[in-house]
Design an enzyme around this catalytic site. Structure first.
Site, short mmCIF file in Angstrom:
data_model
loop_
_atom_site.label_atom_id
_atom_site.label_comp_id
_atom_site.label_asym_id
_atom_site.label_seq_id
_atom_site.Cartn_x
_atom_site.Cartn_y
_atom_site.Cartn_z
N GLY A 40 0.99 -1.12 0.26
CA GLY A 40 -0.27 -0.03 -0.06
C GLY A 40 0.88 1.62 0.01
O GLY A 40 0.88 2.01 -0.95
N THR A 221 0.65 -7.60 -15.46
CA THR A 221 2.17 -6.41 -15.84
C THR A 221 2.92 -8.37 -15.95
O THR A 221 2.23 -9.20 -14.74
CB THR A 221 2.25 -6.41 -14.58
OG1 THR A 221 2.29 -6.69 -13.28
CG2 THR A 221 1.39 -4.88 -13.79
N GLY A 223 6.66 -8.44 -16.42
CA GLY A 223 7.87 -8.09 -16.14
C GLY A 223 8.22 -7.28 -16.99
O GLY A 223 7.77 -6.36 -17.27
N GLY A 254 5.98 -3.72 -9.31
CA GLY A 254 4.48 -3.96 -9.74
C GLY A 254 4.27 -2.48 -8.85
O GLY A 254 3.38 -2.28 -9.37
N ASP A 255 4.69 -3.00 -7.12
CA ASP A 255 4.26 -1.70 -6.97
C ASP A 255 4.31 -0.04 -7.33
O ASP A 255 3.42 0.76 -7.42
CB ASP A 255 4.60 -1.51 -5.44
CG ASP A 255 3.91 -2.45 -4.56
OD1 ASP A 255 2.82 -3.85 -4.54
OD2 ASP A 255 4.45 -3.27 -3.73
N SER A 287 12.13 1.90 -11.94
CA SER A 287 12.59 1.65 -10.54
C SER A 287 13.58 -0.17 -9.94
O SER A 287 14.26 0.08 -9.47
CB SER A 287 11.25 1.11 -9.81
OG SER A 287 10.18 0.26 -10.63
N GLY A 292 16.99 -0.86 -4.21
CA GLY A 292 16.16 -1.21 -2.75
C GLY A 292 14.32 -0.51 -3.45
O GLY A 292 14.47 -1.60 -4.84
N SER A 296 14.07 3.36 -4.72
CA SER A 296 14.37 3.19 -6.52
C SER A 296 13.40 4.19 -7.10
O SER A 296 13.70 3.49 -8.46
CB SER A 296 14.62 1.87 -6.71
OG SER A 296 13.21 1.16 -6.84
N1 LIG Z 1 13.14 -6.47 -16.10
C1 LIG Z 1 12.40 -5.33 -16.56
N2 LIG Z 1 12.99 -5.26 -17.28
C2 LIG Z 1 11.78 -3.82 -17.76
N3 LIG Z 1 10.83 -3.41 -16.68
C3 LIG Z 1 10.47 -4.53 -15.64
C4 LIG Z 1 11.19 -5.18 -15.88
N4 LIG Z 1 11.19 -6.10 -14.52
C5 LIG Z 1 9.77 -4.92 -13.94
N5 LIG Z 1 9.49 -4.16 -15.41
C6 LIG Z 1 8.52 -3.09 -15.45
O1 LIG Z 1 7.57 -3.66 -13.86
C7 LIG Z 1 6.61 -3.64 -13.92
C8 LIG Z 1 6.07 -4.21 -12.96
O2 LIG Z 1 6.52 -6.26 -13.03
P1 LIG Z 1 6.05 -7.53 -12.73
O3 LIG Z 1 7.84 -8.11 -12.56
O4 LIG Z 1 5.48 -7.89 -13.74
O5 LIG Z 1 5.34 -7.17 -11.27
P2 LIG Z 1 5.54 -7.85 -9.40
O6 LIG Z 1 6.86 -6.81 -8.93
O7 LIG Z 1 4.19 -8.03 -9.10
O8 LIG Z 1 5.75 -8.78 -10.26
C9 LIG Z 1 6.08 -4.37 -15.61
O9 LIG Z 1 4.96 -3.91 -15.74
C10 LIG Z 1 6.97 -3.89 -16.01
O10 LIG Z 1 6.83 -2.56 -16.57
#
Ligand SMILES: Nc1ncnc2c1ncn2[C@@H]1O[C@H](COP(=O)(O)OP(=O)(O)O)[C@@H](O)[C@H]1O
Ligand SMILES: *[C@@H]1O[C@H](CO)[C@@H](O)[C@H](O)[C@H]1NC(C)=O
Ligand SMILES: *[C@@H]1O[C@H](CO)[C@@H](O)[C@H](O)[C@H]1NC(C)=O
Length: 309
Positions: A40, A221, A223, A254-255, A287, A292, A296
């Site tokens: 949150g 999302t 990654g 994700g946050d 980020s 962090g 970050s």
């Molecule tokens: N290795 C990466 N390269 C570029 N963007 C990333 C990367 N990892 C995460 N992101 C960005 O962060 C967002 C959320 O990441 P994700 O891994 O899906 O969330 P969570 O932290 O819930 O696992 C992604 O939609 C993407 O925009």
């Protein structure tokens, strides 16, 4: 207010060691750090650092961590009028151990986060109804999130729900109340029962969530693969990629995405949603290039001008 978050504050206590201890074992670690976390607060701070007017509805304990957390929120320009300090309970903590090979184990003690009540949400009703966007997650009791979402939708406040961490016992209203239902791959998989490993899988999961669970808009999302967005039932899902970055620490990515999406929904409602997602993904990708969690997250002046154009 632009964005109000009803959710968790946790202090992260991170110990680094060559390996994880076995049962009964005491080992000597190599490094220790603390951080401000809790999904949150992370999402709230993201939006605040981008320049939104943000408020948090939360609880912390009457201990040193709680005082530190309040100061952190104030330093991040978060309105804390509805962050209550409660006696006889600890502030939420996440005790994290990280091994040299990257594996970790985590104990989260919700503490004060579990003591949020429906009357706390009622006390925050004026705040919620004066905001443009409400954001909720799963680190507080789900009845509280539900009450907040109902209050928001009664007042035509847009609702983003991030069903994280994943939960099996899921009240069906949590699917249908939010305007934007935003899981990651793991959460989408658990909620739909289908594997979510590829873009195609995520599109199928979106369809399942809108057709069989009553979700409105869905954003999954993915990654480094960005995100998949379905505007509503019956419409084709879209893949919205993100440029590759050299990831250093993906904790809280994700946050960062969710908080950034809330920022754009609240302050730039005229932008098409896919454009908001593209910009939020970019901010989340920035980020992950820094260590962090909250530290970050980029401030507005650290981002290129086109993000705000
Ligand atoms: N290795 C990466 N390269 C570029 N963007 C990333 C990367 N990892 C995460 N992101 C960005 O962060 C967002 C959320 O990441 P994700 O891994 O899906 O969330 P969570 O932290 O819930 O696992 C992604 O939609 C993407 O925009
Ligand atoms: C790290 O090492 C442990 C054994 O100490 C092993 O069980 C685990 O799978 C490893 N994790 C990774 C990410 O390599
Ligand atoms: C999705 O988020 C959860 C935390 O809610 C995390 O444990 C999990 O690793 C994430 N999944 C992926 C694929 O990043």
């Amino acid at each position: 207010m632009d964005v109000v978050v009803v959710g968790s504050c946790n202090i992260d206590l991170i110990s680094y060691a060559t390996h994880l201890p076995k049962e009964g074992e005491t080992i000597t670690g190599t490094k220790f750090s603390t951080g401000f976390g809790g999904k949150g607060a992370n999402q709230c701070v993201t939006a605040g650092k981008l320049g939104a007017k943000v408020a948090m509805v939360s609880k912390v304990g009457n201990d040193a961590f709680g005082q530190d957390y309040l100061k952190n929120l104030q330093d991040c320009n978060v309105n804390c009028g509805q962050v209550k300090v409660v006696d006889d309970v600890s502030t939420g903590v996440a005790a994290i151990t990280v091994a040299d090979n990257g594996s970790n184990c985590i104990i989260i003690v919700p503490g004060a986060n579990d003591l949020l009540t429906v009357s706390d949400v009622e006390a925050a009703e004026d705040l919620i109804k004066s905001s443009k966007v409400l954001v909720c997650q799963n680190e507080i009791p789900s009845v509280i999130s539900l009450a907040a979402m109902k209050s928001a939708s009664n007042h035509k406040v847009k609702v983003i729900y991030n069903p994280a961490p994943a939960q099996k016992d899921f009240n069906p209203e949590l699917f249908s109340l939010p305007d934007f239902f935003c899981p990651n791959e793991t959460e989408a998989e658990l909620l739909t029962g289908c594997p979510v490993e590829s873009i195609d899988d995520a599109m199928k999961a979106c369809r399942d969530l809108t057709e069989n669970h009553g979700c409105n808009s869905v954003i999954i999302t993915m990654g480094k693969n960005g995100a998949v967005y379905q505007q509503r039932r019956g419409v084709d899902p879209l893949h919205i990629p993100v440029d590759a970055v050299a990831a250093v620490d993906t904790t809280g990515a994700g946050d960062s995405f969710i908080g950034s999406l809330a920022y754009f929904l609240a302050t730039r409602p005229e932008l098409p949603v896919p454009e908001m997602i593209k910009r939020a993904s970019f901010i989340a990708s920035v980020s992950v290039t820094k260590p962090g969690t909250q530290i970050s997250y980029p401030r507005a002046d650290e981002l290129p001008a086109h993000i705000f154009s």
